[in-house]
Design a protein around this motif. Structure first.
Motif, PDB file in Angstrom:
ATOM      1  N   ALA A  63       7.334 -10.056   4.332  1.00 34.95           N
ATOM      2  CA  ALA A  63       8.280  -8.978   3.336  1.00 34.95           C
ATOM      3  C   ALA A  63       9.517  -9.809   3.538  1.00 34.95           C
ATOM      4  O   ALA A  63       9.994  -9.743   1.906  1.00 34.95           O
ATOM      5  N   GLN A 113      14.977  -4.176   1.997  1.00 30.97           N
ATOM      6  CA  GLN A 113      14.677  -3.054   1.805  1.00 30.97           C
ATOM      7  C   GLN A 113      14.161  -2.856  -0.307  1.00 30.97           C
ATOM      8  O   GLN A 113      13.316  -2.162   0.153  1.00 30.97           O
ATOM      9  N   ASN A 140      10.895  -3.947   0.587  1.00 30.27           N
ATOM     10  CA  ASN A 140       9.982  -2.713   1.182  1.00 30.27           C
ATOM     11  C   ASN A 140       9.429  -1.697   0.146  1.00 30.27           C
ATOM     12  O   ASN A 140       8.248  -0.982  -0.087  1.00 30.27           O
ATOM     13  N   LYS A 199       5.673  -1.134  -0.585  1.00 30.66           N
ATOM     14  CA  LYS A 199       4.901  -0.082  -1.015  1.00 30.66           C
ATOM     15  C   LYS A 199       4.656   0.862  -1.674  1.00 30.66           C
ATOM     16  O   LYS A 199       3.297   1.049  -1.553  1.00 30.66           O
TER      17      LYS A 199
END
Length: 150
Positions: free
Chosen positions: A58, A70, A73, A77
Motif C-alpha cells: 500500500a 492514509q 488505505n 479498503k
C-alpha cells in the motif's frame, strides 16, 4: 493596474494557474469517464498501477499514485469491499500486505481504462510527437523549478 511592489510578477508570468487549470480539466474529464464503472479517479489509478505491479504494498502504491498512505488505505479498503482487489500477508514480511487485482478488478479496470484512454488520446492527438516530447520536457523543468524553490 497591479502594484509592482506588492505583486512583482504580472499575470502573464504566472504559469501556476494555467498548469492547475489543465490539471483540473484532466481530472474532471477522467472522473466523468470512470464514473459509469463505479470508480473514482484515485481508485482507477490504483487499479491501473496494480495491473502492472501485482503484489505491491500500500505504501509503494500510494507513492506511485501520488497520494498519502492514509488516502491509499481508504482507496484499498473500498476496492477490497467491492471485491476488486485482494490483500494478503507478504510471505516474508507478515506485517506487509500484498495487493493484487481480482478477476472482477481486471474487468472493471478494462472498462474504466477503455473510457479514460479516450481522454489521453484526445490530448495526444492535439499535439505532434515532437510537441508531446517538448511538453514532457517543459513539465519536468517546471517540476524541478518548483522543487528548487521550496
Amino acid at each position: 493596474m497591479m502594484d509592482s511592489k506588492l505583486y512583482p510578477m504580472g499575470p502573464e508570468e504566472r504559469l501556476g494557474l494555467d498548469i492547475k487549470r489543465a490539471e483540473q480539466e484532466l481530472m474532471a474529464a477522467k472522473h466523468a469517464a470512470v464514473k459509469p464503472t463505479g470508480l473514482t479517479v484515485p481508485q482507477y489509478a490504483a487499479l491501473f498501477t496494480l495491473a502492472g505491479n501485482s503484489g505491491i504494498s500500500a505504501a509503494a502504491l500510494a507513492r506511485a499514485c501520488l497520494v498519502t498512505p492514509q488516502a491509499m488505505n481508504v482507496v484499498l479498503k473500498n476496492l477490497q469491499e467491492r471485491g476488486l482487489v485482494e490483500r494478503t500477508p507478504h510471505p516474508w514480511h507478515g506485517n506487509v500486505l500484498e495487493t493484487t487485482l481480482t478477476e472482477e478488478g481486471r474487468a472493471v479496470l478494462a472498462a474504466a481504462d477503455a473510457r479514460a484512454v479516450q481522454i489521453e488520446r484526445a490530448i495526444a492527438d492535439e499535439l505532434t510527437p515532437d510537441e508531446r516530447d517538448t511538453l514532457r520536457a517543459l513539465l519536468e523543468r517546471c517540476i524541478k523549478a518548483v522543487r528548487s524553490a521550496t
